[in-house]
Design a protein around this motif. Structure first.
Motif, PDB file in Angstrom:
ATOM      1  N   ILE A  26       0.981  -1.256  -0.126  1.00  0.00           N
ATOM      2  CA  ILE A  26       0.060   0.007  -0.030  1.00  0.00           C
ATOM      3  C   ILE A  26       1.146   1.181   0.140  1.00  0.00           C
ATOM      4  N   SER A  27       0.567   2.174  -0.784  1.00  0.00           N
ATOM      5  CA  SER A  27       1.409   3.206  -1.176  1.00  0.00           C
ATOM      6  C   SER A  27       2.013   3.977  -0.104  1.00  0.00           C
ATOM      7  N   ASN A  28       1.468   4.478   1.026  1.00  0.00           N
ATOM      8  CA  ASN A  28       1.860   5.319   2.299  1.00  0.00           C
ATOM      9  C   ASN A  28       2.480   4.356   3.212  1.00  0.00           C
ATOM     10  N   HIS A  29       2.596   3.112   3.161  1.00  0.00           N
ATOM     11  CA  HIS A  29       3.110   2.223   4.303  1.00  0.00           C
ATOM     12  C   HIS A  29       4.615   2.171   4.069  1.00  0.00           C
ATOM     13  N   LEU A  30       5.231   2.039   5.301  1.00  0.00           N
ATOM     14  CA  LEU A  30       6.733   2.213   5.350  1.00  0.00           C
ATOM     15  C   LEU A  30       7.293   0.699   5.678  1.00  0.00           C
ATOM     16  N   TYR A  31       6.456  -0.282   6.458  1.00  0.00           N
ATOM     17  CA  TYR A  31       7.134  -1.452   6.946  1.00  0.00           C
ATOM     18  C   TYR A  31       6.445  -2.483   5.917  1.00  0.00           C
ATOM     19  N   VAL A  47      10.758 -12.317   7.027  1.00  0.00           N
ATOM     20  CA  VAL A  47      11.479 -11.193   7.313  1.00  0.00           C
ATOM     21  C   VAL A  47      10.643 -10.075   7.238  1.00  0.00           C
ATOM     22  N   SER A  48      11.133  -8.913   8.151  1.00  0.00           N
ATOM     23  CA  SER A  48      10.607  -7.603   8.049  1.00  0.00           C
ATOM     24  C   SER A  48      11.643  -6.574   7.417  1.00  0.00           C
ATOM     25  N   PHE A  49      11.155  -5.571   6.877  1.00  0.00           N
ATOM     26  CA  PHE A  49      11.987  -4.432   6.158  1.00  0.00           C
ATOM     27  C   PHE A  49      11.548  -3.218   6.481  1.00  0.00           C
ATOM     28  N   TYR A  50      12.543  -2.239   6.792  1.00  0.00           N
ATOM     29  CA  TYR A  50      12.114  -0.798   6.916  1.00  0.00           C
ATOM     30  C   TYR A  50      13.095   0.118   6.574  1.00  0.00           C
ATOM     31  N   ASN A  51      12.746   0.993   5.816  1.00  0.00           N
ATOM     32  CA  ASN A  51      14.036   1.882   5.635  1.00  0.00           C
ATOM     33  C   ASN A  51      15.311   1.463   4.800  1.00  0.00           C
ATOM     34  N   PHE A  65      18.002 -16.349   0.510  1.00  0.00           N
ATOM     35  CA  PHE A  65      16.917 -15.452   0.136  1.00  0.00           C
ATOM     36  C   PHE A  65      17.403 -13.911   0.664  1.00  0.00           C
ATOM     37  N   SER A  66      16.765 -13.154  -0.248  1.00  0.00           N
ATOM     38  CA  SER A  66      16.988 -11.568  -0.260  1.00  0.00           C
ATOM     39  C   SER A  66      16.032 -10.842  -0.278  1.00  0.00           C
ATOM     40  N   VAL A  67      15.724  -9.660   0.114  1.00  0.00           N
ATOM     41  CA  VAL A  67      14.631  -8.814  -0.217  1.00  0.00           C
ATOM     42  C   VAL A  67      15.270  -7.605  -0.795  1.00  0.00           C
ATOM     43  N   GLU A  68      14.346  -6.882  -1.468  1.00  0.00           N
ATOM     44  CA  GLU A  68      14.651  -5.696  -1.991  1.00  0.00           C
ATOM     45  C   GLU A  68      13.480  -4.647  -2.342  1.00  0.00           C
ATOM     46  N   ARG A  69      13.766  -3.447  -2.183  1.00  0.00           N
ATOM     47  CA  ARG A  69      12.686  -2.461  -2.706  1.00  0.00           C
ATOM     48  C   ARG A  69      13.350  -1.472  -3.960  1.00  0.00           C
ATOM     49  N   PRO A  70      13.274  -2.123  -4.933  1.00  0.00           N
ATOM     50  CA  PRO A  70      14.215  -1.578  -6.053  1.00  0.00           C
ATOM     51  C   PRO A  70      13.851  -0.370  -6.426  1.00  0.00           C
ATOM     52  N   ASP A  71      12.441   0.251  -6.608  1.00  0.00           N
ATOM     53  CA  ASP A  71      12.045   1.251  -7.296  1.00  0.00           C
ATOM     54  C   ASP A  71      11.139   2.264  -6.288  1.00  0.00           C
ATOM     55  N   GLY A  72      10.908   1.853  -5.059  1.00  0.00           N
ATOM     56  CA  GLY A  72      10.085   2.759  -4.171  1.00  0.00           C
ATOM     57  C   GLY A  72       8.716   2.295  -4.159  1.00  0.00           C
ATOM     58  N   SER A  73       8.313   1.408  -5.178  1.00  0.00           N
ATOM     59  CA  SER A  73       7.090   0.898  -4.925  1.00  0.00           C
ATOM     60  C   SER A  73       6.758  -0.628  -4.707  1.00  0.00           C
ATOM     61  N   ASN A  74       7.751  -1.638  -5.651  1.00  0.00           N
ATOM     62  CA  ASN A  74       7.819  -2.771  -5.498  1.00  0.00           C
ATOM     63  C   ASN A  74       8.619  -3.345  -4.483  1.00  0.00           C
ATOM     64  N   PHE A  75       8.288  -4.545  -3.813  1.00  0.00           N
ATOM     65  CA  PHE A  75       8.719  -5.076  -2.505  1.00  0.00           C
ATOM     66  C   PHE A  75       9.105  -6.619  -3.149  1.00  0.00           C
ATOM     67  N   THR A  76      10.322  -7.135  -3.203  1.00  0.00           N
ATOM     68  CA  THR A  76      10.529  -8.258  -3.858  1.00  0.00           C
ATOM     69  C   THR A  76      11.437  -9.307  -2.834  1.00  0.00           C
ATOM     70  N   LEU A  77      10.763 -10.722  -3.005  1.00  0.00           N
ATOM     71  CA  LEU A  77      11.650 -11.670  -2.370  1.00  0.00           C
ATOM     72  C   LEU A  77      12.354 -12.364  -3.552  1.00  0.00           C
ATOM     73  N   LYS A  78      13.610 -12.517  -3.293  1.00  0.00           N
ATOM     74  CA  LYS A  78      14.468 -13.230  -4.200  1.00  0.00           C
ATOM     75  C   LYS A  78      14.851 -14.716  -3.468  1.00  0.00           C
ATOM     76  N   ILE A  79      14.750 -15.635  -3.987  1.00  0.00           N
ATOM     77  CA  ILE A  79      15.151 -17.152  -3.664  1.00  0.00           C
ATOM     78  C   ILE A  79      16.300 -17.580  -4.747  1.00  0.00           C
ATOM     79  N   ARG A  80      17.525 -17.502  -4.229  1.00  0.00           N
ATOM     80  CA  ARG A  80      18.651 -17.737  -5.278  1.00  0.00           C
ATOM     81  C   ARG A  80      18.431 -19.147  -6.045  1.00  0.00           C
TER      82      ARG A  80
END
Lengths: 115, 114
Positions: A26-31, A47-51, A65-80
């Motif tokens: 959701i667009s104004n969420h931070l966590y 996992v939890s992710f902030y800032n 596992f890794s997580v990323e917020r690549p572009d300010g809107s998507n939040f991704t989970l990668k399994i290598r």
């Protein structure tokens, strides 16, 4: 009403392949959070992710596992390198408040099948 | 460490009759407790939450739950089941010291018999 979305709804992959699961919080969420549910078992925190950094991770969330917020809107989970035991439903969640009273808003999940 | 036990994996009730979904928790601290519902192909939706205010909590769609510390329980009830209540229900706990991680139970599938 704003909602968390996840893509794809179902992902099939071969063991050893990399997968990326995508979430739009959701667009104004931070966590942001990832959980998973192996068929017939509990929903488990990953996992939890902030800032732009991981706040907390479970013992399940190993180096594969890794997580990323690549572009300010998507939040991704990668399994290598996927394993058979990674087959599960993966839920993304987001919230706008830290602490014990927060409501986490969940997406519909991505069903990952590892063959 | 925190944990949640949902005592019934599947509950069936007739439409118009009461619903009781059971949840017991374990927590080292004063917990916050949540009930989420999941309809097919949908995300987890919050029904209600307990956050150390009133022990009887009212949620959406006529559901309520009562926090009983002496019994470490947080059972979900509804006086009269509706067909649209058929779904999977998850109880979850979060410990009250700033850790927002949710620990879930295994879920209860509620079936409504017409």
């Amino acid at each position: 009403e704003p909602e968390v979305t996840q893509t794809p709804s179902h992902q099939v992959t071969q063991m050893g392949q990399e997968v990326i699961l995508r979430c739009v919080p959701i667009s104004n969420h931070l966590y942001f959070y990832w959980y998973r549910q192996i068929l017939g078992q509990k929903v488990e925190f990953l996992v939890s992710f902030y800032n732009n950094e991981i706040s907390e991770k479970s013992e399940i969330f190993d180096d594969q596992f890794s997580v990323e917020r690549p572009d300010g809107s998507n939040f991704t989970l990668k399994i290598r390198s996927t394993k058979l035991e990674d087959s599960a439903m993966y839920f993304c969640a987001s919230s706008d408040n830290r602490g014990p009273y927060n409501e986490q808003f969940f997406g519909p999940g991505t069903r990952l099948t590892v063959l | 460490a925190q944990s949640v036990t949902q005592l019934d994996s599947h509950v069936s009730v007739s439409e118009g009759t009461p619903v009781l979904l059971r949840c017991n928790y374990s927590s080292s601290y004063s917990p916050s407790l949540f009930w989420y519902v999941q309809h097919p192909n949908k995300g987890l939706q919050l029904l209600l939450k307990y956050t150390s205010a009133a022990t009887l909590v009212k949620g959406i769609n006529g559901f309520e739950a009562e926090f009983k510390k002496s019994e470490t329980s947080f059972h979900l009830t509804k006086p009269s089941a509706h067909m649209s209540d058929a779904a999977e229900y998850f109880c979850a706990v979060s410990e009250n010291f700033g850790n927002e991680k949710l620990t879930f139970g295994t879920g209860t599938r509620l079936t409504i018999i017409p």
